[in-house]
Enzyme design. Sequence first.
Site, PDB file in Angstrom:
ATOM      1  N   ASP A  75       0.825  -1.214   0.000  1.00  0.00           N
ATOM      2  CA  ASP A  75       0.000   0.000   0.000  1.00  0.00           C
ATOM      3  C   ASP A  75       0.858   1.262   0.000  1.00  0.00           C
ATOM      4  OD1 ASP A  75       0.720  -0.746   2.697  1.00  0.00           O
ATOM      5  OD2 ASP A  75      -0.705   0.735   3.451  1.00  0.00           O
ATOM      6  N   GLU A 137       0.106  -1.303   5.704  1.00  0.00           N
ATOM      7  CA  GLU A 137       1.193  -0.848   6.574  1.00  0.00           C
ATOM      8  C   GLU A 137       1.056   0.636   6.883  1.00  0.00           C
ATOM      9  OE1 GLU A 137       5.192   0.816   7.579  1.00  0.00           O
ATOM     10  OE2 GLU A 137       3.840   1.312   5.929  1.00  0.00           O
TER      11      GLU A 137
END
Length: 386
Positions: A75, A137
């Site tokens: 991400d 994350e």
Amino acid sequence: MVDAADATAILAELVAFDTTSRESNLEFIEYVEERLARVGASSTRVASADGRKANLFATLGPMVAGGVVLSGHTDVVPVDGQPWTTDPWTLTRRGDRLYARGACDMKGFLALALAAVPEAMSGRLARPVHLAFSYDEEVGCLGAPAMIAELARHLPPPSAVIVGEPTGMEVVGGHKGITSYEIVVRGHEAHSSLPHLGVSANMEAVGLMRELTDLAMRLEEEGDPESPFHPPHATLTIGQIAGGTAVNILARECRFVFDLRCPPGQDPNAIIAPFLARCAAVDRSLRARFSEAGVIATRRSSTPSFAAEADGPAERLARRLAGDNGPRRAVAYAAEAGQFQQAGFAAVICGPGSIEQAHQPDEYIDTAQMERGAAFMRRMLDALTG
């Protein structure tokens, strides 16, 4: 042979996926699965609870102990409102810089790991390379724990986990942890000329935020000047505030979010406990006046810190592969290395790019960093051959 040009071509494909944390990453995961399948490598998904996202892990080479885990998150942070001068979803080269969202943080590392796949599957490795790609994350290291649990259950113990956050290909052996909370204060609306007839959620929230500000100042004063972290102390910041309807209405609701970042050895739960007790006291007081009023404190994330492993196997290996003989280093941001360490893995942080470019408009990675990353991967494969 792992080549920087090949990795750059892969990077161009990776950044084209909008994997902003609020979006699904499944198209990205499917792309990785297809690349692995082409060379005969199987992979395993670890899906999120709602099925919109997934972690992925794969083993390249023999299923034996002593391998190396290459770990990174899929991400990226949003580009909303940032003044980009290039298309953030198209890799753009200007001189020696490669621009795109995620080029630095941290699809550059993922591209290098994928560029190493064909050689890792060539049959020459005596010990394996494990890929471990996570989701979410950037919003609190939320996806990795389920994947790490699966790795611990199903893989022969690896010798090292290399988390490829951008460090300029220098080895980092410690990071702070992060704990974040959302506080929702609910009041009772009334005309602002008659404050005794209601409760302003904003006014109550300001009092609570004042306590957090005082706590942040105390943490700064108590910092250890010998700490390897910069800043050396635990930090607390309020990142978001929203509340109120109009200037002449006592606010019905106010929400704010804060994060607490602690070096190893400091317990975030103990630090924040007095504030949470204060929230509970304010909640009881407000509910006694109006049934709908009160305070709700919700923990959004809790990522453990990463403590330096003195002469640990992961740091020894990473320093040898990176050609790094420099001082021990620690970083103030949080990463997934602490989660791996908590699960019993020897870990280290080392990846291409500079954290100073992360999350910025016109994020970029230098081509020299891709070259250094490719050399690191080549040395790693050589080390796993013998």
